[in-house]
Design an enzyme around this catalytic site. Sequence first.
Site, PDB file in Angstrom:
ATOM      1  N   HIS A 174      -2.858  59.880 -18.685  1.00 19.40           N
ATOM      2  CA  HIS A 174      -1.330  58.671 -18.671  1.00 19.40           C
ATOM      3  C   HIS A 174      -1.545  57.864 -19.690  1.00 19.40           C
ATOM      4  CE1 HIS A 174       1.519  55.834 -17.572  1.00 19.40           C
ATOM      5  NE2 HIS A 174       1.010  54.472 -16.611  1.00 19.40           N
ATOM      6  N   ASP A 203       2.347  60.735 -26.744  1.00 19.67           N
ATOM      7  CA  ASP A 203       1.387  60.421 -26.680  1.00 19.67           C
ATOM      8  C   ASP A 203       1.378  61.701 -27.814  1.00 19.67           C
ATOM      9  OD1 ASP A 203       0.526  58.240 -24.994  1.00 19.67           O
ATOM     10  OD2 ASP A 203       0.648  59.754 -23.563  1.00 19.67           O
ATOM     11  N   HIS A 252       5.047  66.504 -18.801  1.00 18.56           N
ATOM     12  CA  HIS A 252       4.845  65.276 -18.390  1.00 18.56           C
ATOM     13  C   HIS A 252       6.014  65.711 -16.347  1.00 18.56           C
ATOM     14  CE1 HIS A 252       7.490  60.997 -18.186  1.00 18.56           C
ATOM     15  NE2 HIS A 252       6.783  60.988 -19.262  1.00 18.56           N
TER      16      HIS A 252
HETATM   17  N1  CMC Z   1      -1.738  71.522 -20.999  1.00 17.24           N
HETATM   18  C1  CMC Z   1      -1.302  72.207 -19.855  1.00 17.24           C
HETATM   19  N2  CMC Z   1      -1.069  72.866 -18.323  1.00 17.24           N
HETATM   20  C2  CMC Z   1       0.191  72.227 -18.074  1.00 17.24           C
HETATM   21  C3  CMC Z   1      -0.613  70.674 -18.993  1.00 17.24           C
HETATM   22  C4  CMC Z   1      -0.697  70.310 -19.982  1.00 17.24           C
HETATM   23  N3  CMC Z   1      -0.961  69.737 -21.225  1.00 17.24           N
HETATM   24  N4  CMC Z   1       0.399  69.923 -18.529  1.00 17.24           N
HETATM   25  C5  CMC Z   1       0.656  70.278 -16.858  1.00 17.24           C
HETATM   26  N5  CMC Z   1      -0.450  71.494 -17.223  1.00 17.24           N
HETATM   27  C6  CMC Z   1       0.433  72.499 -15.952  1.00 17.24           C
HETATM   28  C7  CMC Z   1      -0.929  72.554 -14.816  1.00 17.24           C
HETATM   29  O1  CMC Z   1      -1.664  73.684 -14.930  1.00 17.24           O
HETATM   30  C8  CMC Z   1       0.365  73.029 -13.637  1.00 17.24           C
HETATM   31  O2  CMC Z   1       0.298  74.765 -13.585  1.00 17.24           O
HETATM   32  P1  CMC Z   1       0.869  75.678 -12.692  1.00 17.24           P
HETATM   33  O3  CMC Z   1       1.991  75.484 -11.987  1.00 17.24           O
HETATM   34  O4  CMC Z   1      -0.114  76.901 -12.880  1.00 17.24           O
HETATM   35  O5  CMC Z   1      -0.967  74.827 -11.713  1.00 17.24           O
HETATM   36  C9  CMC Z   1       1.396  72.871 -14.509  1.00 17.24           C
HETATM   37  O6  CMC Z   1       1.907  72.320 -15.760  1.00 17.24           O
HETATM   38  C10 CMC Z   1       2.222  71.257 -13.279  1.00 17.24           C
HETATM   39  O7  CMC Z   1       1.569  70.572 -13.848  1.00 17.24           O
HETATM   40  P2  CMC Z   1       1.304  69.199 -12.765  1.00 17.24           P
HETATM   41  O8  CMC Z   1       0.432  68.757 -13.062  1.00 17.24           O
HETATM   42  O9  CMC Z   1       1.283  69.524 -11.635  1.00 17.24           O
HETATM   43  O10 CMC Z   1       2.429  68.184 -13.174  1.00 17.24           O
HETATM   44  P3  CMC Z   1       2.490  67.060 -13.279  1.00 17.24           P
HETATM   45  O11 CMC Z   1       3.146  66.304 -12.970  1.00 17.24           O
HETATM   46  O12 CMC Z   1       1.084  66.248 -11.791  1.00 17.24           O
HETATM   47  O13 CMC Z   1       1.348  66.104 -14.407  1.00 17.24           O
HETATM   48  C11 CMC Z   1       0.708  65.251 -16.817  1.00 17.24           C
HETATM   49  C12 CMC Z   1       2.424  65.383 -15.395  1.00 17.24           C
HETATM   50  C13 CMC Z   1       1.549  64.245 -17.436  1.00 17.24           C
HETATM   51  C14 CMC Z   1      -0.075  64.926 -15.753  1.00 17.24           C
HETATM   52  C15 CMC Z   1       0.742  66.220 -17.265  1.00 17.24           C
HETATM   53  O14 CMC Z   1       1.700  66.791 -17.688  1.00 17.24           O
HETATM   54  C16 CMC Z   1      -1.225  66.670 -17.997  1.00 17.24           C
HETATM   55  O15 CMC Z   1      -2.044  65.877 -17.473  1.00 17.24           O
HETATM   56  N6  CMC Z   1      -0.811  66.201 -19.049  1.00 17.24           N
HETATM   57  C17 CMC Z   1      -1.675  66.103 -20.666  1.00 17.24           C
HETATM   58  C18 CMC Z   1      -1.755  64.782 -20.401  1.00 17.24           C
HETATM   59  C19 CMC Z   1      -0.573  63.460 -21.364  1.00 17.24           C
HETATM   60  O16 CMC Z   1      -0.598  64.429 -21.934  1.00 17.24           O
HETATM   61  N7  CMC Z   1      -0.434  62.659 -20.258  1.00 17.24           N
HETATM   62  C20 CMC Z   1       0.472  61.691 -20.933  1.00 17.24           C
HETATM   63  C21 CMC Z   1       2.185  61.343 -19.767  1.00 17.24           C
HETATM   64  S1  CMC Z   1       2.785  60.561 -20.897  1.00 17.24           S
HETATM   65  C22 CMC Z   1       3.010  58.852 -21.169  1.00 17.24           C
HETATM   66  C23 CMC Z   1       3.127  58.412 -20.009  1.00 17.24           C
HETATM   67  O17 CMC Z   1       3.798  57.766 -19.903  1.00 17.24           O
HETATM   68  O18 CMC Z   1       1.276  57.940 -19.587  1.00 17.24           O
END
Ligand code: CMC
Length: 431
Positions: free
Chosen positions: A271, A366, A310
């Site tokens: 986050h 970010d 996201h």
């Molecule tokens: N790098 C590589 N792969 C990713 C990433 C990433 N940053 N984010 C998601 N994925 C992949 C994940 O492995 C999954 O792949 P598969 O379908 O093969 O299993 C797919 O994309 C969907 O990911 P998810 O974890 O189910 O998506 P989510 O909606 O639960 O997570 C997130 C959203 C923001 C937590 C995630 O994208 C992430 O961890 N990003 C990196 C951390 C980040 O930059 N966070 C800041 C968010 S914006 C600021 C805020 O409001 O907090």
Amino acid sequence: MTNGKDTLTIRDNRTGSEYEVDILEGDVIRAMDLRAIRVNDDDFGMMTYDPGFSNTASTRSTITYIDGSKGILEYRGYPIEQLAERSTFLEVAYLVLHGELPQASELDQFTYDIKSHTNVHENIRQVMHGFRYDAHAMSMLISSVAALGTFYPEAGQVSDPELRRLQIQRLVAKMPTLAAFAYRHHQGMPASYPNDKLSYTSNFLNMLFRVRGNQEKPNPVLEKALDVLFILHADHEQNCSTTAMRTIGSSRSDPYSALAGAMGALYGPLHGGANEAVLRMLQRIGSVDDIPDFMDGVKRKEERLMGFGHRVYKAYDPRASIIKKTASDVFEVTGKNPLLDIALELERIALNDDFFVSRNLYPNVDFYSGLIYQAMGFPVEMFPVLFAIPRTVGWLAQWQEMLEDKEQKISRPRQIFLGSERRDFVPIEKR
Ligand code: CMC
């Protein structure tokens, strides 16, 4: 094309029974309507299972609108692009908290109210003083916000609108002061105090970087850039930390305790801690030549490309586009951040690679913000703090909305129990 009937018919194939439930505004059904679906009278009734709340609306809200597929973000109906270009953080704070843009006299009064609450009790400085020199700035801020609540015992009267308004003013006003205390403690510098003659962001920069009592005159480009970053971070509807704020507040706990909890949620690297994690990732990659190896590791799912992806945006995060433009304004003043080339190359590769494209992974807010903060002289430990200061406005607006919403109750999700069936206790010598 619809036939005008806003209901959903559900057929339970276990029993052959059919149920009709209303489809409400926003294409939602009430989860409680599913409770009527049962196999027999002893059955508890059907629930939904939604870990991480990926497809559950927890509230109706009028504050922030996001269309994740089109990359649209609006506060109270105003596009983020227009607010970033033409407004100021305090005006946006008023908008988010009150629902409308202020008249000039209303903005003057709001600005006056905020400025008159910027000082904190001297004992808070002593709380800060108790931390080790290398304590993380965000941990110090979380603790000091919780500690601040002890000075305002009346804050627990959350159903009193006037007392709520007062706590909101105090928190919005005092966050930069607490953040500056944390920063200066971390740097081993004496605490510096607010100056009411300066703007919200200018006062903050001045408290941070002032040396030996001299007033620091922040560069107007940097002051504007920080103000824009604050506007972009003011609210983002029902994210993890806002949900924490609403959940804690739903037990009618005071806003200082709820805010400290929301900040704890923000701190995590998935986050608001992502801006710090991005910078550490860029430093670790070290050079453009090492990007392919790093990206191979991401695709093998050994780690994530921080600052990408996201839950809601499946297009470019509109905040990231504005930040990219702000970064170039800042770098004209500070010189280019040497990590920018690595970031740009990561983005170029990711936007052309099927792994990222097929998963709709684009830069989020970010990805570039940390590069700006670093160029402005902030250590990485301050990055989540710089997210928390403006988000205080959104958290408090959402908290207030939750308290005024007659449909809201104490947050209390259900579970699907998969543990042991009932069994008899066995004395330790017989196990
Ligand atoms: N790098 C590589 N792969 C990713 C990433 C990433 N940053 N984010 C998601 N994925 C992949 C994940 O492995 C999954 O792949 P598969 O379908 O093969 O299993 C797919 O994309 C969907 O990911 P998810 O974890 O189910 O998506 P989510 O909606 O639960 O997570 C997130 C959203 C923001 C937590 C995630 O994208 C992430 O961890 N990003 C990196 C951390 C980040 O930059 N966070 C800041 C968010 S914006 C600021 C805020 O409001 O907090």
